[in-house]
Scaffold this active site. Sequence first.
Site, short mmCIF file in Angstrom:
data_model
loop_
_atom_site.label_atom_id
_atom_site.label_comp_id
_atom_site.label_asym_id
_atom_site.label_seq_id
_atom_site.Cartn_x
_atom_site.Cartn_y
_atom_site.Cartn_z
N GLN A 219 -8.70 -8.02 -2.18
CA GLN A 219 -8.63 -6.90 -1.12
C GLN A 219 -7.34 -6.32 -0.90
O GLN A 219 -6.56 -6.81 -1.57
CB GLN A 219 -9.58 -7.41 0.29
CG GLN A 219 -8.71 -8.41 0.94
CD GLN A 219 -9.44 -8.99 1.92
OE1 GLN A 219 -10.60 -8.79 2.41
NE2 GLN A 219 -8.48 -9.48 2.98
N ASP B 219 -7.30 -14.26 -7.24
CA ASP B 219 -7.26 -14.54 -5.46
C ASP B 219 -7.73 -15.89 -5.29
O ASP B 219 -8.46 -16.46 -6.07
CB ASP B 219 -8.35 -13.50 -5.05
CG ASP B 219 -7.75 -13.21 -3.43
OD1 ASP B 219 -7.38 -12.33 -3.16
OD2 ASP B 219 -8.53 -13.86 -2.68
N ASP C 2 -5.31 -20.07 -6.24
CA ASP C 2 -4.55 -20.14 -4.80
C ASP C 2 -3.06 -20.34 -5.15
O ASP C 2 -2.64 -21.33 -5.91
CB ASP C 2 -4.92 -21.52 -4.40
CG ASP C 2 -4.40 -21.87 -2.97
OD1 ASP C 2 -3.11 -21.17 -2.53
OD2 ASP C 2 -4.56 -23.02 -2.37
N TYR D 207 8.24 -13.95 8.85
CA TYR D 207 7.70 -13.10 7.54
C TYR D 207 9.10 -12.33 7.51
O TYR D 207 9.18 -12.18 6.13
CB TYR D 207 6.83 -11.94 8.59
CG TYR D 207 6.22 -10.96 7.76
CD1 TYR D 207 5.24 -11.50 6.78
CD2 TYR D 207 6.65 -9.56 7.79
CE1 TYR D 207 4.62 -10.52 5.72
CE2 TYR D 207 5.98 -8.91 6.65
CZ TYR D 207 4.92 -9.18 5.82
OH TYR D 207 4.34 -8.21 5.02
N VAL E 119 0.42 -1.03 6.66
CA VAL E 119 -0.63 -0.54 5.83
C VAL E 119 -2.19 -1.16 6.43
O VAL E 119 -1.98 -2.16 6.63
CB VAL E 119 -0.52 -1.16 4.19
CG1 VAL E 119 -1.30 -0.38 3.37
CG2 VAL E 119 0.87 -0.96 3.82
N ASP E 120 -2.95 -0.11 6.22
CA ASP E 120 -4.09 -0.50 6.87
C ASP E 120 -5.13 -1.11 5.89
O ASP E 120 -5.59 -0.59 4.83
CB ASP E 120 -5.14 1.02 7.17
CG ASP E 120 -6.06 0.88 8.22
OD1 ASP E 120 -6.56 -0.48 8.35
OD2 ASP E 120 -6.89 1.65 8.50
N THR E 121 -5.03 -2.29 6.06
CA THR E 121 -5.64 -3.39 5.17
C THR E 121 -6.57 -4.33 5.85
O THR E 121 -6.42 -4.38 7.05
CB THR E 121 -4.61 -4.16 4.32
OG1 THR E 121 -3.98 -4.85 5.29
CG2 THR E 121 -3.81 -3.45 3.43
N PRO E 122 -7.43 -5.13 5.40
CA PRO E 122 -8.23 -6.19 6.02
C PRO E 122 -7.23 -7.11 7.10
O PRO E 122 -7.47 -7.46 8.20
CB PRO E 122 -8.90 -6.97 5.08
CG PRO E 122 -9.18 -6.02 4.07
CD PRO E 122 -7.93 -4.88 3.96
N ARG F 263 -5.25 -8.52 12.39
CA ARG F 263 -4.01 -8.92 13.32
C ARG F 263 -4.39 -8.00 14.69
O ARG F 263 -4.00 -8.27 15.89
CB ARG F 263 -2.67 -8.47 12.80
CG ARG F 263 -2.21 -9.45 11.76
CD ARG F 263 -0.70 -9.04 11.43
NE ARG F 263 -0.41 -8.00 10.54
CZ ARG F 263 -0.69 -7.99 9.15
NH1 ARG F 263 -0.97 -9.05 8.71
NH2 ARG F 263 -0.35 -7.07 8.56
P1 NAD Z 1 -5.01 -8.47 2.91
O1 NAD Z 1 -5.61 -9.73 3.78
O2 NAD Z 1 -6.04 -7.22 2.97
O3 NAD Z 1 -5.44 -9.25 1.20
C1 NAD Z 1 -4.88 -10.53 1.12
C2 NAD Z 1 -5.40 -11.12 -0.09
O4 NAD Z 1 -4.87 -12.54 -0.40
C3 NAD Z 1 -7.10 -11.71 0.35
O5 NAD Z 1 -7.82 -11.13 -0.74
C4 NAD Z 1 -7.00 -13.28 0.35
O6 NAD Z 1 -8.15 -13.67 0.12
C5 NAD Z 1 -5.70 -13.41 -0.45
N1 NAD Z 1 -4.97 -14.65 -0.49
C6 NAD Z 1 -4.81 -15.38 0.98
N2 NAD Z 1 -4.19 -16.60 0.55
C7 NAD Z 1 -4.13 -16.76 -0.86
C8 NAD Z 1 -3.75 -17.89 -1.60
N3 NAD Z 1 -3.04 -18.93 -0.97
N4 NAD Z 1 -3.62 -17.42 -2.89
C9 NAD Z 1 -4.07 -16.24 -3.29
N5 NAD Z 1 -4.86 -15.56 -2.68
C10 NAD Z 1 -4.72 -15.63 -1.25
O7 NAD Z 1 -3.37 -8.47 2.87
P2 NAD Z 1 -2.61 -7.05 2.53
O8 NAD Z 1 -2.31 -6.43 4.03
O9 NAD Z 1 -2.94 -6.05 1.41
O10 NAD Z 1 -0.98 -7.84 2.13
C11 NAD Z 1 -0.81 -8.08 0.81
C12 NAD Z 1 0.46 -8.34 0.69
O11 NAD Z 1 1.27 -6.98 1.14
C13 NAD Z 1 1.15 -9.49 1.69
O12 NAD Z 1 1.99 -10.19 0.87
C14 NAD Z 1 1.64 -8.63 2.93
O13 NAD Z 1 2.66 -9.48 3.36
C15 NAD Z 1 2.30 -7.43 2.18
N6 NAD Z 1 2.53 -6.35 3.19
C16 NAD Z 1 1.31 -5.93 3.89
C17 NAD Z 1 1.73 -4.88 4.66
C18 NAD Z 1 0.54 -4.46 5.34
O14 NAD Z 1 0.83 -3.81 6.58
N7 NAD Z 1 -0.73 -4.68 5.47
C19 NAD Z 1 2.88 -3.99 4.93
C20 NAD Z 1 3.91 -4.91 4.01
C21 NAD Z 1 3.65 -5.82 3.26
#
Ligand code: NAD
Length: 261
Positions: free
Chosen positions: A28, A49, A70, A163, A196-199, A204
Amino acid sequence: MADWCGDVIMGNEVTLKNKTILITAAGQGIGGASALACAKAGALVIATDINADLLAKYDGVAGIKTRVLDVTDGDAIAALAADLPDLDGLFNCAGVVHHGSILDLDDAAWEISLNLNITSMVRMCRAFVPGLLRRSQSEGTASILNMSSMASSEKGFINRTAYGATKAAVIGLTKAIAADFVAQNLRCNALCPGTVDTPALQGRIAEAPDPVQAEKDFIARQPMGRLSVVGDLTPTVVHLLSDNSSFMTGQAVLVDGGCTI
Ligand code: NAD
């Protein structure tokens, strides 16, 4: 167009044709959008994933194969690398946000961040670099992209101690790998998104004491007045994994809506 134009116009059509690209945390969010974007650009994507249910949505999607992984499991990483063909691209996307200052960070929480945000990337790179090098030698280029964040590249953010520290380590790892393999055309860059707007972000926000205010606060730190969406990032992901970025390595690439200006 005059003949000489062909020599000076840079930027070929972005394609990932004939490339095999593995993406972690592709169930996701940013990893998921990147899997779809890379497949659309012609790559064979290995979407991995920890969550098999999230990967099920790729059943029947052209250009995407899935594997449960994992990234905190070193043995599983080594077994997957032994089982797959050599990669042209690796996007280490998995990571986790720990909310809190240094005073909220106990050893257990620190270990989780360290493990998921940086040790996993060390293991992934160690396992897949030999194959990436074989491809960079035979094809002329190969590319690693590591997920960092704006919350470490230029600026500190409140309540992001674990982080910020671990995502800064991602940039150090990226530059070291880039330096070691630059002569073999194996490139390594880091991506530094804004909010970024993600799950994960929605989670959070939902967990905050006042979710409405929390969302407003996340938006307020983005000077464009909106959250980033995954589509703001995917063109850069595809670019950094493609041959169009073949002269870019060792960079921490910010896509943060001007947050760190
Ligand atoms: P998300 O929660 O939307 O997706 C994360 C995915 O990681 C999920 O599918 C989950 O099942 C998987 N996951 C969790 N633990 C895992 C593991 N041990 N092994 C494999 N997969 C695992 O997250 P996102 O917001 O898309 O973030 C993804 C990356 O982007 C992260 O590294 C995050 O730090 C980085 N990031 C996110 C943002 C933000 O604002 N969303 C900003 C900067 C960086």
